[in-house]
Write an enzyme that holds these catalytic residues in place. Structure first.
Site, mmCIF file in Angstrom:
data_model
loop_
_atom_site.group_PDB
_atom_site.id
_atom_site.type_symbol
_atom_site.label_atom_id
_atom_site.label_comp_id
_atom_site.label_asym_id
_atom_site.label_seq_id
_atom_site.Cartn_x
_atom_site.Cartn_y
_atom_site.Cartn_z
ATOM 1 C CD GLU A 106 33.342 -41.667 41.314
ATOM 2 O OE1 GLU A 106 33.553 -42.859 41.006
ATOM 3 O OE2 GLU A 106 32.278 -41.072 41.058
ATOM 4 N NE ARG A 116 27.152 -36.365 28.521
ATOM 5 C CZ ARG A 116 26.612 -35.170 28.795
ATOM 6 N NH1 ARG A 116 25.882 -34.546 27.881
ATOM 7 N NH2 ARG A 116 26.799 -34.612 29.974
ATOM 8 C CB CYS A 123 35.225 -35.868 37.218
ATOM 9 S SG CYS A 123 34.253 -34.391 37.559
ATOM 10 C CG HIS A 139 31.634 -37.420 40.794
ATOM 11 N ND1 HIS A 139 32.165 -38.499 40.108
ATOM 12 C CD2 HIS A 139 31.801 -36.344 39.972
ATOM 13 C CE1 HIS A 139 32.622 -38.084 38.923
ATOM 14 N NE2 HIS A 139 32.410 -36.780 38.831
#
Length: 216
Positions: free
Chosen positions: A78, A88, A141, A165
């Site tokens: 990342e 979510r 994350c 990730h």
């Protein structure tokens, strides 16, 4: 040299999290650096505090946090963390922030201070799929990546930090709809090791070339 590597516990109904399962498989040393392994909870309100306490205890030179990104085909290094928490699904203690800032006094975004291109290249060089990602999402994350980079910017200026990730493990993918990508835990752990190797080698190179306070 010390590298703190964290991995999240299972979340979202999963029985395992390949992030920490792979972290556990890492060797105790990589390229001469001590590897410190830490499992952290998938909980907004706790993960940052736990990592900061580990930073205080171990004084690492590098902090790399690792998390699961189910559906991705390879390992993602990342590049960016944004100052936004928007979930979510609830975290492991039921928190589900919507449009919340992570740090009121933090920058809009922080970039990884790790050599993301070299990390991805070193993983691919060993035959494992990897690439650079420019979105860590807005779940825990991204939250921990942002928190660690914030701390490195505001309080622990010598630390380099970033986030990786990883995809579903092959065991997880086998229980998902047909075609869901996965990767063996051994390959995930190998990818993490090669990524860490690239970080250490770059840091050694910079130290070796440092003379009179200037980088040659």
């Amino acid at each position: 040299m010390k590298v703190l590597v964290t991995g999240f516990d299972p979340f979202g109904g999963e029985k395992v999290n390949p992030a920490y399962e792979a972290v556990k498989l890492l060797p105790e040393t990589i390229s001469g650096a001590d590897i410190i392994k830490l499992e952290i909870p998938t909980v907004f309100s706790k993960c940052g505090h736990i990592v900061e306490e580990a930073v205080k205890v171990y004084s690492p030179d590098v902090v790399i946090c690792v998390g699961q990104a189910g559906g991705r085909t390879g390992i993602s290094i990342e590049k960016t963390a944004i100052n936004l928490a928007e979930a979510r699904i609830p975290d492991n203690e039921g928190a589900q922030p919507i449009e919340e800032s992570i740090r009121e006094d933090g920058d809009t975004a922080y970039f990884s201070t790790l050599p993301v291109k070299a990390m991805a290249e070193n993983i691919r060089r060993h035959g494992i799929q990897a690439g650079i990602s420019y979105s860590a999402g807005t779940f825990v994350c991204n939250y921990i990546m942002y928190q660690v980079l914030y701390l490195a910017d505001k309080k622990y200026r010598g630390i380099r930090a970033g986030f990786i990730h990883v995809p579903y493990s092959t065991e997880q993918a086998a229980l998902k709809p047909e075609g869901t990508p996965g990767m063996s835990l051994e390959d995930i752990a190998g990818g993490l090791e090669y990524a860490i190797e690239a970080v250490i080698e770059e840091k050694k190179y910079k130290c070796y070339n440092m003379q009179d306070g200037k980088l040659n």
